[in-house]
Write a protein that holds these residues in place. Structure first.
Motif, mmCIF file in Angstrom:
data_model
loop_
_atom_site.group_PDB
_atom_site.id
_atom_site.type_symbol
_atom_site.label_atom_id
_atom_site.label_comp_id
_atom_site.label_asym_id
_atom_site.label_seq_id
_atom_site.Cartn_x
_atom_site.Cartn_y
_atom_site.Cartn_z
ATOM 1 N N GLY A 29 39.920 42.734 37.438
ATOM 2 C CA GLY A 29 40.049 43.074 38.848
ATOM 3 C C GLY A 29 38.931 42.498 39.679
ATOM 4 N N PRO A 30 38.852 42.877 40.963
ATOM 5 C CA PRO A 30 37.801 42.381 41.849
ATOM 6 C C PRO A 30 36.414 42.674 41.277
ATOM 7 C CG PRO A 30 39.461 43.599 43.083
ATOM 8 C CD PRO A 30 39.756 43.826 41.639
ATOM 9 N N ALA A 31 35.516 41.704 41.399
ATOM 10 C CA ALA A 31 34.171 41.850 40.845
ATOM 11 C C ALA A 31 33.257 42.591 41.812
ATOM 12 C CB ALA A 31 33.580 40.484 40.516
ATOM 13 N N VAL A 32 32.410 43.443 41.243
ATOM 14 C CA VAL A 32 31.421 44.199 42.012
ATOM 15 C C VAL A 32 30.039 43.878 41.454
ATOM 16 C CG1 VAL A 32 30.709 46.473 42.838
ATOM 17 C CG2 VAL A 32 33.119 46.058 42.248
ATOM 18 N N LEU A 33 29.115 43.491 42.325
ATOM 19 C CA LEU A 33 27.728 43.227 41.951
ATOM 20 C C LEU A 33 26.884 44.458 42.261
ATOM 21 C CD1 LEU A 33 25.258 41.383 41.251
ATOM 22 C CD2 LEU A 33 25.237 40.751 43.679
ATOM 23 N N PHE A 34 26.023 44.866 41.313
ATOM 24 C CA PHE A 34 25.137 46.015 41.482
ATOM 25 C C PHE A 34 23.686 45.558 41.382
ATOM 26 C CE2 PHE A 34 29.110 47.613 39.904
ATOM 27 C CZ PHE A 34 29.269 48.894 40.425
ATOM 28 N N CYS A 64 32.783 45.260 36.894
ATOM 29 C CA CYS A 64 31.433 45.551 37.377
ATOM 30 C C CYS A 64 30.382 44.733 36.641
ATOM 31 C CB CYS A 64 31.136 47.040 37.208
ATOM 32 S SG CYS A 64 32.290 48.096 38.135
ATOM 33 N N PHE A 65 29.447 44.189 37.434
ATOM 34 C CA PHE A 65 28.334 43.409 36.893
ATOM 35 C C PHE A 65 27.035 44.041 37.392
ATOM 36 C CE2 PHE A 65 31.923 40.528 36.886
ATOM 37 C CZ PHE A 65 31.792 39.838 35.683
ATOM 38 N N PRO A 110 31.552 37.721 43.627
ATOM 39 C CA PRO A 110 31.814 39.169 43.686
ATOM 40 C C PRO A 110 32.303 39.568 45.075
ATOM 41 C CG PRO A 110 29.702 38.727 42.647
ATOM 42 C CD PRO A 110 30.173 37.427 43.214
ATOM 43 N N GLN A 111 33.384 40.342 45.103
ATOM 44 C CA GLN A 111 33.980 40.732 46.379
ATOM 45 C C GLN A 111 33.245 41.892 47.027
ATOM 46 O OE1 GLN A 111 38.179 41.492 46.089
ATOM 47 N NE2 GLN A 111 38.388 42.060 48.234
ATOM 48 N N PHE A 112 32.553 42.692 46.196
ATOM 49 C CA PHE A 112 31.842 43.864 46.702
ATOM 50 C C PHE A 112 30.413 43.865 46.174
ATOM 51 C CE2 PHE A 112 36.356 44.962 46.227
ATOM 52 C CZ PHE A 112 36.668 45.300 47.542
ATOM 53 N N TRP A 113 29.466 44.281 47.036
ATOM 54 C CA TRP A 113 28.069 44.399 46.641
ATOM 55 C C TRP A 113 27.637 45.856 46.779
ATOM 56 C CZ3 TRP A 113 24.812 39.819 49.113
ATOM 57 C CH2 TRP A 113 25.300 38.601 48.611
ATOM 58 N N VAL A 137 32.130 38.236 50.682
ATOM 59 C CA VAL A 137 31.957 39.670 50.426
ATOM 60 C C VAL A 137 32.808 40.488 51.391
ATOM 61 C CG1 VAL A 137 30.285 41.547 50.227
ATOM 62 C CG2 VAL A 137 29.605 39.218 49.624
ATOM 63 N N SER A 138 33.673 41.327 50.839
ATOM 64 C CA SER A 138 34.557 42.150 51.672
ATOM 65 C C SER A 138 33.851 43.390 52.199
ATOM 66 C CB SER A 138 35.797 42.573 50.879
ATOM 67 O OG SER A 138 36.570 41.442 50.523
#
Length: 304
Positions: A29-34, A64-65, A110-113, A137-138
């Motif tokens: 799914g969409p990637a999230v950077l943390f 999630c990354f 990543p689409q979300f941060w 980034v969305s």
């Protein structure tokens, strides 16, 4: 089933950044950077038994990354007195290298941060330096993020004025780095440079890089950043009161920004502080659920 594995991103001279990949089965799914904050590492976002925000989002289909910045967490080598890197390297080298690595692995930025505390300052600094990243980034979510401290709570005077601005410098001079983990001031250590640079910005000095004079505030003044949800806790008295967060929001461009304070008086299940806003078991019913709605409002919704 939630799966986890460790990836490593080479940066600098011999450094390996640890990146925890947390995902649901074979789903992509969409990637999230943390990105974690100061005296912390990526484990603020997860446990190996799949507790925390990253496993929660993975269970909803997000990929999630979770990063450990240079020398922190499971990155190699750990911080020592000979290290000369600081937050400039995080902004200019580490986070861009992580973004490139995730892109190579998934085919997309990543689409979300998501960030905790000082991590949000680093991410907005990346937007200032590399404005082309904004279009990828969305939405963003920042937990307890402030740059400068404006509140006058007694706990702030203890943790910031006495410990961070004063005693920490003594420890750095003694050891060559800040042994915050051993001192129980945080979950991880800081280099001499990263500590000094964060003190400069926290003391309300201009949002300017001490290495090359780059003016982050000027770069963001008229720029629209991705929609950002700012999360505050009613018991976060020292490190990110709403006044501190709102000051950071005011210098973070012209995009959509919202702040929500989490506590029982606002109908939530717990009175959250700077750390348990991410680690308390009730968070999945409060801020974690609101993050899902924020992502769905502005970005792609995964299918599990």
């Amino acid at each position: 089933m939630i799966k986890q594995n460790s990836l490593y991103v080479p940066v600098g001279e011999g450094h390996q950044l640890h990146l925890r990949h947390i995902y649901h089965g074979q789903h992509s799914g969409p990637a999230v950077l943390f990105i974690h904050g100061a005296v912390e590492n990526g484990k603020i976002f997860y446990t190996q038994s799949n507790k925390g925000l990253a496993p929660f989002l993975a269970s909803q289909g997000y990929q999630c990354f979770v990063a450990d910045l240079r020398g922190r967490g499971d990155s190699k080598p750990a911080i020592s007195k000979g290290d000369t890197h600081g937050q400039t390297e995080s902004i200019v080298e580490d986070i861009p290298a992580i973004l490139q690595f995730i892109t190579a692995k998934t085919g997309n930025r990543p689409q979300f941060w998501v960030a905790h505390s000082w991590g949000g300052v680093l991410l907005n600094s990346v937007f200032a330096r590399f404005p082309n990243e904004i279009e990828h980034v969305s939405a963003c979510v920042y937990f307890g993020t402030k740059r400068s401290l404006y509140n006058r709570h007694p706990e702030k005077l203890l943790k910031a004025n006495l410990i961070w601005y004063t005693l920490a410098f003594w420890q750095v001079n003694k050891h060559g780095y800040l042994p915050a983990k051993r001192l129980k001031w945080g979950s991880d250590n800081e280099t001499r440079k990263s500590h000094a640079q964060s003190v400069q910005w926290a003391k309300r000095l201009p949002w300017v890089d001490s290495d090359d004079g780059f003016d982050y505030a000027a770069a963001l003044k008229d720029r629209a950043l991705p929609p950002t949800l700012h999360i505050a806790g009613v018991k976060d008295k020292a490190l990110a009161q709403p006044i501190d967060i709102k000051k950071f929001m005011a210098e973070s461009g012209t995009g959509i920004q919202e702040i929500v304070v989490y506590g029982r008086r606002y109908g939530h299940q717990h009175d959250y502080d700077h750390i348990n806003m991410l680690t308390h078991s009730a968070a999945r019913h409060d801020q974690f659920s609101d993050i899902l709605a924020w992502f769905e409002r502005f970005g792609q919704v995964p299918s599990v």
